[in-house]
Structure formats: structure tokens, C-alpha cells
Design a protein around this motif. Sequence first.
Motif, PDB file in Angstrom:
ATOM      1  N   CYS A 185      27.861   9.857 -32.786  1.00 44.32           N
ATOM      2  CA  CYS A 185      27.055   8.702 -33.182  1.00 44.32           C
ATOM      3  C   CYS A 185      25.588   9.080 -33.301  1.00 44.32           C
ATOM      4  O   CYS A 185      24.920   8.762 -34.291  1.00 44.32           O
ATOM      5  N   LEU A 186      25.067   9.783 -32.308  1.00 40.57           N
ATOM      6  CA  LEU A 186      23.670  10.216 -32.341  1.00 40.57           C
ATOM      7  C   LEU A 186      23.411  11.165 -33.505  1.00 40.57           C
ATOM      8  O   LEU A 186      22.425  11.034 -34.234  1.00 40.57           O
ATOM      9  N   ALA A 187      24.311  12.149 -33.679  1.00 41.38           N
ATOM     10  CA  ALA A 187      24.132  13.149 -34.726  1.00 41.38           C
ATOM     11  C   ALA A 187      24.266  12.538 -36.113  1.00 41.38           C
ATOM     12  O   ALA A 187      23.626  12.993 -37.066  1.00 41.38           O
ATOM     13  N   SER A 188      25.093  11.505 -36.240  1.00 44.37           N
ATOM     14  CA  SER A 188      25.259  10.835 -37.530  1.00 44.37           C
ATOM     15  C   SER A 188      23.983  10.111 -37.943  1.00 44.37           C
ATOM     16  O   SER A 188      23.785   9.800 -39.121  1.00 44.37           O
ATOM     17  N   HIS A 189      23.141   9.811 -36.952  1.00 47.71           N
ATOM     18  CA  HIS A 189      21.873   9.127 -37.226  1.00 47.71           C
ATOM     19  C   HIS A 189      20.696  10.034 -36.836  1.00 47.71           C
ATOM     20  O   HIS A 189      19.688   9.566 -36.302  1.00 47.71           O
ATOM     21  N   ALA A 190      20.846  11.324 -37.080  1.00 45.04           N
ATOM     22  CA  ALA A 190      19.807  12.285 -36.710  1.00 45.04           C
ATOM     23  C   ALA A 190      18.461  11.879 -37.293  1.00 45.04           C
ATOM     24  O   ALA A 190      18.351  11.528 -38.468  1.00 45.04           O
ATOM     25  N   GLY A 191      17.435  11.897 -36.429  1.00 43.89           N
ATOM     26  CA  GLY A 191      16.099  11.531 -36.869  1.00 43.89           C
ATOM     27  C   GLY A 191      15.807  10.048 -36.791  1.00 43.89           C
ATOM     28  O   GLY A 191      14.679   9.627 -37.032  1.00 43.89           O
ATOM     29  N   GLN A 192      16.842   9.254 -36.439  1.00 44.54           N
ATOM     30  CA  GLN A 192      16.648   7.810 -36.303  1.00 44.54           C
ATOM     31  C   GLN A 192      16.592   7.432 -34.821  1.00 44.54           C
ATOM     32  O   GLN A 192      17.339   7.980 -34.016  1.00 44.54           O
ATOM     33  N   VAL A 193      15.737   6.476 -34.496  1.00 43.03           N
ATOM     34  CA  VAL A 193      15.640   6.000 -33.126  1.00 43.03           C
ATOM     35  C   VAL A 193      16.702   4.928 -32.897  1.00 43.03           C
ATOM     36  O   VAL A 193      16.791   3.960 -33.648  1.00 43.03           O
ATOM     37  N   LEU A 194      17.532   5.123 -31.852  1.00 45.09           N
ATOM     38  CA  LEU A 194      18.590   4.175 -31.519  1.00 45.09           C
ATOM     39  C   LEU A 194      18.385   3.657 -30.100  1.00 45.09           C
ATOM     40  O   LEU A 194      18.046   4.420 -29.197  1.00 45.09           O
ATOM     41  N   SER A 195      18.615   2.377 -29.903  1.00 39.54           N
ATOM     42  CA  SER A 195      18.518   1.806 -28.567  1.00 39.54           C
ATOM     43  C   SER A 195      19.833   2.013 -27.826  1.00 39.54           C
ATOM     44  O   SER A 195      20.875   2.280 -28.439  1.00 39.54           O
ATOM     45  N   ARG A 196      19.797   1.881 -26.502  1.00 42.60           N
ATOM     46  CA  ARG A 196      21.031   1.994 -25.725  1.00 42.60           C
ATOM     47  C   ARG A 196      22.041   0.929 -26.171  1.00 42.60           C
ATOM     48  O   ARG A 196      23.239   1.179 -26.203  1.00 42.60           O
ATOM     49  N   GLU A 197      21.535  -0.225 -26.498  1.00 43.98           N
ATOM     50  CA  GLU A 197      22.433  -1.303 -26.923  1.00 43.98           C
ATOM     51  C   GLU A 197      23.135  -0.955 -28.233  1.00 43.98           C
ATOM     52  O   GLU A 197      24.328  -1.212 -28.398  1.00 43.98           O
TER      53      GLU A 197
ATOM     54  N   TYR B  98      25.756   1.606 -27.435  1.00 35.89           N
ATOM     55  CA  TYR B  98      26.837   0.946 -26.702  1.00 35.89           C
ATOM     56  C   TYR B  98      27.746   0.181 -27.660  1.00 35.89           C
ATOM     57  O   TYR B  98      28.973   0.267 -27.584  1.00 35.89           O
ATOM     58  N   ASN B  99      27.151  -0.547 -28.591  1.00 35.88           N
ATOM     59  CA  ASN B  99      27.943  -1.339 -29.531  1.00 35.88           C
ATOM     60  C   ASN B  99      28.817  -0.470 -30.423  1.00 35.88           C
ATOM     61  O   ASN B  99      29.937  -0.842 -30.771  1.00 35.88           O
ATOM     62  N   GLN B 100      28.307   0.717 -30.804  1.00 38.20           N
ATOM     63  CA  GLN B 100      29.069   1.585 -31.699  1.00 38.20           C
ATOM     64  C   GLN B 100      30.111   2.427 -30.965  1.00 38.20           C
ATOM     65  O   GLN B 100      31.188   2.683 -31.494  1.00 38.20           O
ATOM     66  N   VAL B 101      29.772   2.866 -29.757  1.00 37.15           N
ATOM     67  CA  VAL B 101      30.678   3.769 -29.024  1.00 37.15           C
ATOM     68  C   VAL B 101      31.647   3.014 -28.118  1.00 37.15           C
ATOM     69  O   VAL B 101      32.827   3.355 -28.020  1.00 37.15           O
TER      70      VAL B 101
ATOM     71  N   ARG C 273      17.603  24.038 -26.083  1.00 40.56           N
ATOM     72  CA  ARG C 273      16.922  23.109 -26.978  1.00 40.56           C
ATOM     73  C   ARG C 273      17.203  21.684 -26.527  1.00 40.56           C
ATOM     74  O   ARG C 273      18.308  21.361 -26.100  1.00 40.56           O
ATOM     75  N   GLU C 274      16.201  20.833 -26.610  1.00 38.32           N
ATOM     76  CA  GLU C 274      16.387  19.432 -26.248  1.00 38.32           C
ATOM     77  C   GLU C 274      16.801  18.650 -27.494  1.00 38.32           C
ATOM     78  O   GLU C 274      15.986  18.359 -28.363  1.00 38.32           O
ATOM     79  N   TYR C 275      18.090  18.346 -27.576  1.00 37.38           N
ATOM     80  CA  TYR C 275      18.594  17.630 -28.749  1.00 37.38           C
ATOM     81  C   TYR C 275      18.345  16.123 -28.652  1.00 37.38           C
ATOM     82  O   TYR C 275      18.101  15.467 -29.659  1.00 37.38           O
ATOM     83  N   ILE C 276      18.478  15.581 -27.457  1.00 35.47           N
ATOM     84  CA  ILE C 276      18.361  14.135 -27.275  1.00 35.47           C
ATOM     85  C   ILE C 276      17.052  13.828 -26.563  1.00 35.47           C
ATOM     86  O   ILE C 276      16.853  14.209 -25.408  1.00 35.47           O
TER      87      ILE C 276
ATOM     88  N   LEU D 113      16.519   6.222 -27.930  1.00 32.03           N
ATOM     89  CA  LEU D 113      16.850   7.652 -27.984  1.00 32.03           C
ATOM     90  C   LEU D 113      16.773   8.168 -29.411  1.00 32.03           C
ATOM     91  O   LEU D 113      17.012   7.442 -30.377  1.00 32.03           O
ATOM     92  N   LEU D 114      16.481   9.463 -29.510  1.00 27.81           N
ATOM     93  CA  LEU D 114      16.340  10.113 -30.809  1.00 27.81           C
ATOM     94  C   LEU D 114      17.060  11.457 -30.769  1.00 27.81           C
ATOM     95  O   LEU D 114      16.858  12.252 -29.854  1.00 27.81           O
ATOM     96  N   PHE D 115      17.927  11.715 -31.743  1.00 29.57           N
ATOM     97  CA  PHE D 115      18.638  12.992 -31.834  1.00 29.57           C
ATOM     98  C   PHE D 115      17.897  13.879 -32.824  1.00 29.57           C
ATOM     99  O   PHE D 115      17.716  13.522 -33.989  1.00 29.57           O
ATOM    100  N   LEU D 116      17.447  15.043 -32.342  1.00 34.99           N
ATOM    101  CA  LEU D 116      16.750  16.002 -33.192  1.00 34.99           C
ATOM    102  C   LEU D 116      17.596  17.256 -33.305  1.00 34.99           C
ATOM    103  O   LEU D 116      17.748  17.999 -32.339  1.00 34.99           O
ATOM    104  N   PRO D 117      18.198  17.494 -34.464  1.00 36.49           N
ATOM    105  CA  PRO D 117      19.082  18.637 -34.611  1.00 36.49           C
ATOM    106  C   PRO D 117      18.361  19.957 -34.545  1.00 36.49           C
ATOM    107  O   PRO D 117      17.202  20.063 -34.956  1.00 36.49           O
ATOM    108  N   GLY D 118      19.057  20.986 -34.016  1.00 38.85           N
ATOM    109  CA  GLY D 118      18.508  22.337 -34.035  1.00 38.85           C
ATOM    110  C   GLY D 118      18.655  22.910 -35.415  1.00 38.85           C
ATOM    111  O   GLY D 118      19.356  22.367 -36.252  1.00 38.85           O
TER     112      GLY D 118
END
Length: 235
Positions: A168-180, A183-186, A215-218, A227-232
Motif C-alpha cells: 500500500c505504501l509503495a503503491s503510493h510512493a511519494g504521497q503522504v498517507l495518514s494512519r487512518e 488502516y482503511n486500505q489494509v 535506508r529509511e524507506y518509511i 507517513l511517506l514512502f520514499l523508494p530507494g
Amino acid sequence: MMKKKVLIIDDDLNICREIKYSMQNETTDVYYALSAQEGFEQFAKHHFCLVIMDVSLSETDVFQLLKAMREVKPIPILVLSASAKSEEKISALHAGANVYLEKPYELEECLAHAQSLMRLYSELKPSESRHYTLVFGMDMMIDLARHQATLKGKPLDLTRKEFDLLFCLASHAGQVLSREQLYNQVWNNDSDFNVDDSVRNHIKRLRKKLTPSGREYIKNVWGGGRLLFLPGRYR
């Protein structure tokens, strides 16, 4: 009719151009990359029916690159090499190459192998829907079909929820996602769990399993558990 696409990966510009201009026609588009990094990025982003690559690229472990490409997509690979050593040929074939052609070679032979592999691929072409793999250079690959993630070539031991969260995080790489949102997607709004605690605990475990990459991905984003996923990137 959609054109077939061929990718050439070779640091020799003359070879790239020679093959490109010999194969380019009204039904085939030919692209080339002069480095392993550029080649792998093009390979991951676009749909090719054949890859022609030199195994003498100095910047990377080409056999590792071959294995990574084979993991991502079942595309025919024609390998070119200046080495006549049987060990290298065997290693390349085991790593994922379909044909091994020694340099110097006759251009007509190279083109004949290429056409043969493209024809075979067209006849046995897999369903597009079977493959949905997220690729971030050669550092991380997330294969939804097999429910498997690898980090620097090694499988990650993830629970189902950890995998779904990473995907879910990687599918939205570079986008800021809230915990909510996560939670709703996973968790699909499963009311048996507490939103903040469930996401926070799973993120903590997931980060720990991603630590070996160095590397810090999350990343945490200031302002209420976002949270923000930053791919290597491939290096």
C-alpha cells in the motif's frame, strides 16, 4: 496494431545504434540504454518483448542484474559477451539469459536470434494481469502475484498484514498517507482493531525488517501520524 518494443543495454553506443537501426521498422520500436541503471529502470517501467544486453557492463554484477530482471518479468534476454569462457556462459544462462552470443558476432546471427525469441514470446505471451510487480531499482521488488517482497535480492519475511501495508505504501510512493488511510486500505475498516495502535505497531515491525538496507524507506511527516514512502534507487 501495437508495436513490439526491444531494449538494448550496452555501454558501446556503436553497438546500440547498429542493432537499433537494423531492427527498427514499422512494427518494432528499439530503445537503448548505456548503463545498467538506466537499462533496469527502463525495463521495469515499460513493456518489452526482448532485451539484448552486454554482460561486460563494469558498473554492476550483471548476473545479479539478470536474476533481478527475470524475477520482475518473463521477458526473453539475449546476452552478448566478449568472453568465450564456458563458465560465464553457463552462469549467464542460469541467471536468466535465453541465448548467449559471443563477440564479435555476425549481425545477421544476432538479428536471427532476436527474431526467434520475439516470435516465441509472442506465441507464449503471458497474461498481463498476472504480473503486478512494484520495482524500485534493484533495491526492492514487491510482487503482488506471489505475495513476496525482496530487499537487495533477499526475500523479506513479512506477515500478510506487513506485506499489504508495504504494498500500500509503495503503491503510493511519494504521497503522504495518514494512519487512518492506511488502516482503511489494509484492514478494510475492521472494527476489532484500534486504528493508531494497529498501524503504528505494524509500521514499527516493518521498519525493523527494512533496516538491513541502510535506508529509511518509511518517513514520518509532521502533523498527526502521517507517513511517506520514499523508494530507494539502484546504485
